[in-house]
Design a protein around this motif. Structure first.
Motif, PDB file in Angstrom:
ATOM      1  N   GLU A  55     -32.576  -6.270   4.130  1.00  0.00           N
ATOM      2  CA  GLU A  55     -32.871  -6.965   5.152  1.00  0.00           C
ATOM      3  C   GLU A  55     -31.573  -8.095   4.538  1.00  0.00           C
ATOM      4  O   GLU A  55     -31.537  -8.813   7.044  1.00  0.00           O
ATOM      5  N   ILE A  56     -31.003  -8.185   4.860  1.00  0.00           N
ATOM      6  CA  ILE A  56     -30.320 -10.095   4.426  1.00  0.00           C
ATOM      7  C   ILE A  56     -28.983  -9.560   5.057  1.00  0.00           C
ATOM      8  O   ILE A  56     -27.776  -9.821   5.884  1.00  0.00           O
ATOM      9  N   THR A  57     -28.656  -7.803   5.170  1.00  0.00           N
ATOM     10  CA  THR A  57     -27.553  -7.215   6.389  1.00  0.00           C
ATOM     11  C   THR A  57     -28.143  -7.885   8.216  1.00  0.00           C
ATOM     12  O   THR A  57     -27.217  -7.754   8.090  1.00  0.00           O
ATOM     13  N   GLN A  58     -29.339  -7.247   8.089  1.00  0.00           N
ATOM     14  CA  GLN A  58     -30.234  -7.353   9.819  1.00  0.00           C
ATOM     15  C   GLN A  58     -30.206  -8.636   9.498  1.00  0.00           C
ATOM     16  O   GLN A  58     -29.791  -8.853  11.168  1.00  0.00           O
ATOM     17  N   LEU A  59     -29.631  -9.944   9.385  1.00  0.00           N
ATOM     18  CA  LEU A  59     -30.022 -11.514   9.284  1.00  0.00           C
ATOM     19  C   LEU A  59     -28.601 -11.961   9.470  1.00  0.00           C
ATOM     20  O   LEU A  59     -29.639 -12.790   9.930  1.00  0.00           O
ATOM     21  N   GLU A  60     -27.749 -11.276   9.204  1.00  0.00           N
ATOM     22  CA  GLU A  60     -26.639 -12.150   9.025  1.00  0.00           C
ATOM     23  C   GLU A  60     -26.476 -12.770  10.384  1.00  0.00           C
ATOM     24  O   GLU A  60     -25.894 -13.487  10.249  1.00  0.00           O
ATOM     25  N   PRO A  61     -26.371 -11.891  11.638  1.00  0.00           N
ATOM     26  CA  PRO A  61     -26.112 -12.872  12.785  1.00  0.00           C
ATOM     27  C   PRO A  61     -27.542 -13.908  12.878  1.00  0.00           C
ATOM     28  O   PRO A  61     -26.730 -14.723  14.474  1.00  0.00           O
ATOM     29  N   ASP A  62     -27.560 -14.156  12.662  1.00  0.00           N
ATOM     30  CA  ASP A  62     -28.569 -15.508  11.801  1.00  0.00           C
ATOM     31  C   ASP A  62     -28.235 -16.262  11.186  1.00  0.00           C
ATOM     32  O   ASP A  62     -28.682 -18.034  11.481  1.00  0.00           O
ATOM     33  N   ILE A  63     -26.827 -16.878  10.679  1.00  0.00           N
ATOM     34  CA  ILE A  63     -26.727 -17.666   9.833  1.00  0.00           C
ATOM     35  C   ILE A  63     -26.093 -18.096  10.766  1.00  0.00           C
ATOM     36  O   ILE A  63     -25.264 -18.177  11.202  1.00  0.00           O
ATOM     37  N   HIS A  64     -26.782 -19.282   9.308  1.00  0.00           N
ATOM     38  CA  HIS A  64     -26.141 -20.376  10.626  1.00  0.00           C
ATOM     39  C   HIS A  64     -25.315 -21.387   9.211  1.00  0.00           C
ATOM     40  O   HIS A  64     -25.237 -21.917   8.170  1.00  0.00           O
ATOM     41  N   ARG A  65     -23.687 -21.510   9.586  1.00  0.00           N
ATOM     42  CA  ARG A  65     -22.765 -22.511   9.547  1.00  0.00           C
ATOM     43  C   ARG A  65     -23.171 -23.388   9.062  1.00  0.00           C
ATOM     44  O   ARG A  65     -23.239 -24.595  10.272  1.00  0.00           O
ATOM     45  N   ASN A  66     -22.748 -23.850   7.865  1.00  0.00           N
ATOM     46  CA  ASN A  66     -22.919 -25.795   8.188  1.00  0.00           C
ATOM     47  C   ASN A  66     -21.524 -26.602   6.809  1.00  0.00           C
ATOM     48  O   ASN A  66     -21.190 -25.923   6.051  1.00  0.00           O
ATOM     49  N   PHE A  67     -21.234 -27.855   7.444  1.00  0.00           N
ATOM     50  CA  PHE A  67     -20.872 -28.240   6.449  1.00  0.00           C
ATOM     51  C   PHE A  67     -20.757 -29.533   6.454  1.00  0.00           C
ATOM     52  O   PHE A  67     -21.400 -30.511   7.417  1.00  0.00           O
ATOM     53  N   VAL A  68     -21.250 -30.376   5.418  1.00  0.00           N
ATOM     54  CA  VAL A  68     -21.010 -32.046   4.727  1.00  0.00           C
ATOM     55  C   VAL A  68     -19.548 -32.204   3.928  1.00  0.00           C
ATOM     56  O   VAL A  68     -20.058 -31.876   2.631  1.00  0.00           O
ATOM     57  N   PRO A  69     -19.243 -32.924   4.247  1.00  0.00           N
ATOM     58  CA  PRO A  69     -17.853 -33.469   3.810  1.00  0.00           C
ATOM     59  C   PRO A  69     -17.786 -33.680   2.559  1.00  0.00           C
ATOM     60  O   PRO A  69     -19.163 -34.793   2.245  1.00  0.00           O
ATOM     61  N   GLY A  70     -17.026 -33.385   1.037  1.00  0.00           N
ATOM     62  CA  GLY A  70     -17.415 -33.817  -0.260  1.00  0.00           C
ATOM     63  C   GLY A  70     -18.702 -33.400  -0.892  1.00  0.00           C
ATOM     64  O   GLY A  70     -18.840 -33.987  -1.984  1.00  0.00           O
ATOM     65  N   HIS A  71     -19.724 -32.483   0.113  1.00  0.00           N
ATOM     66  CA  HIS A  71     -21.107 -32.156  -0.829  1.00  0.00           C
ATOM     67  C   HIS A  71     -20.644 -30.735  -0.947  1.00  0.00           C
ATOM     68  O   HIS A  71     -21.254 -30.255  -1.704  1.00  0.00           O
ATOM     69  N   LYS A  72     -20.796 -29.902   1.028  1.00  0.00           N
ATOM     70  CA  LYS A  72     -21.581 -28.263   0.702  1.00  0.00           C
ATOM     71  C   LYS A  72     -20.559 -28.332   1.760  1.00  0.00           C
ATOM     72  O   LYS A  72     -20.516 -29.356   2.932  1.00  0.00           O
ATOM     73  N   GLN A  73     -20.681 -26.468   1.541  1.00  0.00           N
ATOM     74  CA  GLN A  73     -19.626 -25.841   2.695  1.00  0.00           C
ATOM     75  C   GLN A  73     -20.787 -24.137   2.725  1.00  0.00           C
ATOM     76  O   GLN A  73     -20.743 -24.069   1.789  1.00  0.00           O
ATOM     77  N   GLY A  74     -21.332 -24.089   3.667  1.00  0.00           N
ATOM     78  CA  GLY A  74     -21.976 -23.128   3.370  1.00  0.00           C
ATOM     79  C   GLY A  74     -22.287 -22.111   4.710  1.00  0.00           C
ATOM     80  O   GLY A  74     -22.622 -22.625   5.500  1.00  0.00           O
ATOM     81  N   GLY A  75     -23.561 -20.633   4.587  1.00  0.00           N
ATOM     82  CA  GLY A  75     -24.678 -20.380   5.566  1.00  0.00           C
ATOM     83  C   GLY A  75     -25.494 -20.179   5.084  1.00  0.00           C
ATOM     84  O   GLY A  75     -25.670 -20.345   3.637  1.00  0.00           O
ATOM     85  N   SER A  76     -27.074 -20.723   5.796  1.00  0.00           N
ATOM     86  CA  SER A  76     -28.140 -20.355   5.506  1.00  0.00           C
ATOM     87  C   SER A  76     -28.738 -19.724   6.264  1.00  0.00           C
ATOM     88  O   SER A  76     -28.521 -20.069   7.808  1.00  0.00           O
ATOM     89  N   ILE A  77     -30.171 -19.192   6.069  1.00  0.00           N
ATOM     90  CA  ILE A  77     -31.345 -18.839   7.186  1.00  0.00           C
ATOM     91  C   ILE A  77     -32.436 -19.551   6.838  1.00  0.00           C
ATOM     92  O   ILE A  77     -32.927 -19.501   5.078  1.00  0.00           O
ATOM     93  N   SER A  78     -32.977 -19.811   7.802  1.00  0.00           N
ATOM     94  CA  SER A  78     -34.092 -20.670   7.643  1.00  0.00           C
ATOM     95  C   SER A  78     -36.022 -19.439   7.387  1.00  0.00           C
ATOM     96  O   SER A  78     -35.590 -18.846   7.560  1.00  0.00           O
ATOM     97  N   SER A  79     -36.976 -19.346   6.478  1.00  0.00           N
ATOM     98  CA  SER A  79     -38.101 -19.185   6.526  1.00  0.00           C
ATOM     99  C   SER A  79     -38.637 -18.424   7.529  1.00  0.00           C
ATOM    100  O   SER A  79     -39.246 -17.912   7.896  1.00  0.00           O
TER     101      SER A  79
END
Length: 286
Positions: A55-79
Motif C-alpha cells: 500500500e505505501i508503494t501505491q500511495l507514493e503519488p499522494d505524498i506531500h513534500r513539506n519544509f519548515v526551516p530549522g525544524h523539518k523536511q520530508g513527505g507525508s500522507i494524511s489519514s
C-alpha cells in the motif's frame, strides 16, 4: 469487497496473535519506568507488514513534500488518503486487538481520533537527503491525553534514526539520548506530551517510511486549539489542500474559546514558525 474483508480479518488475526505472545508485565513495567515510553521490536507480524508495504508503494503519488526551516523536511500522507486507498493500514489503526492492548498498557481507555483529524493515521516518507524532524513533543490539543504509536515499515538508512530522550520533563533523572532504528514491524508507544524526540537527517540514496497512529482519551478539542492544529497539519504536513477535506467543527462553549495562543504554540517549533512566517509557503521539494 471480499478481498478487503479478508484483509481486515487477516490483520486482526495477526495482531491478536502478536499481543498474545507479549510478556505484558515486563513491557508494562518498562513503559512506566521510561516515563510512558516503550519499544516493541518486530511486534507487527511480517504478513501484515508486507501488506502495508504494497500500500505505501501505491500511495507514493499522494505524498506531500513539506519544509519548515530549522525544524523539518520530508513527505507525508494524511489519514484521509489512507482511509480511501489503504485498507490494510486502516484496519491496523482501527484494530480492536491493538487498541485493547494499548489501553491496558497506558492505563486509560483509548479511542480513535475523530474522522476529521488528518494525523489520526498517517505516513511519513523520508526519501531525500536531509529529510528529518527536529526535537518536539506530540502535544495533545485534545481535552485529554494523546498517545502516539510509531511503526517502522521501511528502514533502509544508516543515518536516519528516531532519537528519544525518555525522561525529559518533570523527572529529575534523564536516560541518555537513545537512537533507534525502526526496523519493519518495530513499534514505539509513548505519551505525546512526555517524549522529547526527533528524527536525524537522511543520507543519500536512503529510504525510510514510518506509520504513525494516534489515539486519545477524549475526542473533544476547543475551537482555538482546533484552528492551530489544522494550521500545523495543513502547512507542515499534508498541504493546504487538506483543509478542503476537514468538516466544519461544531461550535463549543465560549469558555473553551479562551484558550490562549501562547498555550497552543508552546513547545511546538512548527506553530512558532507559522506564527512568525505569516502564512509563508512551506512546500519545498528538496
Amino acid at each position: 469487497m471480499w478481498e478487503m474483508t479478508d484483509r481486515v480479518t487477516d490483520v486482526e488475526a495477526g495482531l491478536s496473535e502478536a499481543v498474545a505472545e507479549l510478556d505484558e508485565p515486563d513491557i508494562h513495567s518498562a513503559y512506566w519506568e521510561q516515563n510512558e515510553f516503550v519499544l516493541l521490536p518486530r511486534f507487527i507480524p511480517q504478513t501484515v507488514v508486507e501488506l502495508c508495504l504494497l500500500e505505501i508503494t501505491q500511495l507514493e503519488p499522494d505524498i506531500h513534500r513539506n519544509f519548515v526551516p530549522g525544524h523539518k523536511q520530508g513527505g507525508s500522507i494524511s489519514s484521509y488518503v489512507i482511509r480511501d486507498k489503504a485498507p490494510t493500514i486502516t484496519a491496523l489503526y482501527r484494530s480492536p486487538a491493538l487498541r485493547t492492548y494499548l489501553t491496558r498498557l497506558v492505563g486509560s481507555q483509548l479511542m480513535l481520533c475523530p474522522e476529521d483529524d488528518p494525523h489520526a493515521c498517517a505516513l511519513y516518507y523520508y526519501t531525500k537527503p536531509g529529510d528529518h524532524i527536529g526535537f518536539h513533543y506530540d502535544r495533545s490539543y485534545y481535552k485529554g491525553a494523546r498517545y502516539t504509536v510509531l511503526i517502522g515499515l521501511v528502514e533502509q538508512s544508516e543515518h536516519c534514526r528516531l532519537v528519544a530522550r525518555v525522561h525529559k520533563g518533570k523527572d529529575v533523572t534523564e536516560i541518555g539520548e537513545t537512537r533507534i532504528p525502526m526496523e519493519p514491524g518495530t513499534m514505539a508507544v509513548f505519551n505525546g506530551d512526555k517524549l522529547w524526540h526527533a528524527v536525524t537527517p537522511m543520507g543519500t540514496k536512503e529510504r525510510r517510511v514510518i506509520l504513525t497512529l494516534q489515539y486519545v482519551t477524549d475526542q473533544r478539542m476547543g475551537p482555538l486549539k482546533k484552528l492551530f492544529s489544522n494550521m500545523k497539519d495543513a502547512f507542515a504536513y499534508f498541504g493546504p489542500a487538506a483543509l478542503m477535506r476537514w468538516p466544519k467543527t461544531r461550535r463549543t462553549s465560549s469558555s473553551v474559546a479562551t484558550t490562549s495562543q501562547a498555550d497552543a504554540t508552546a513547545d511546538h517549533p512548527t506553530l512558532q514558525f507559522l506564527a512568525g512566517a505569516g502564512g509563508a509557503s512551506l512546500h519545498r521539494d528538496s
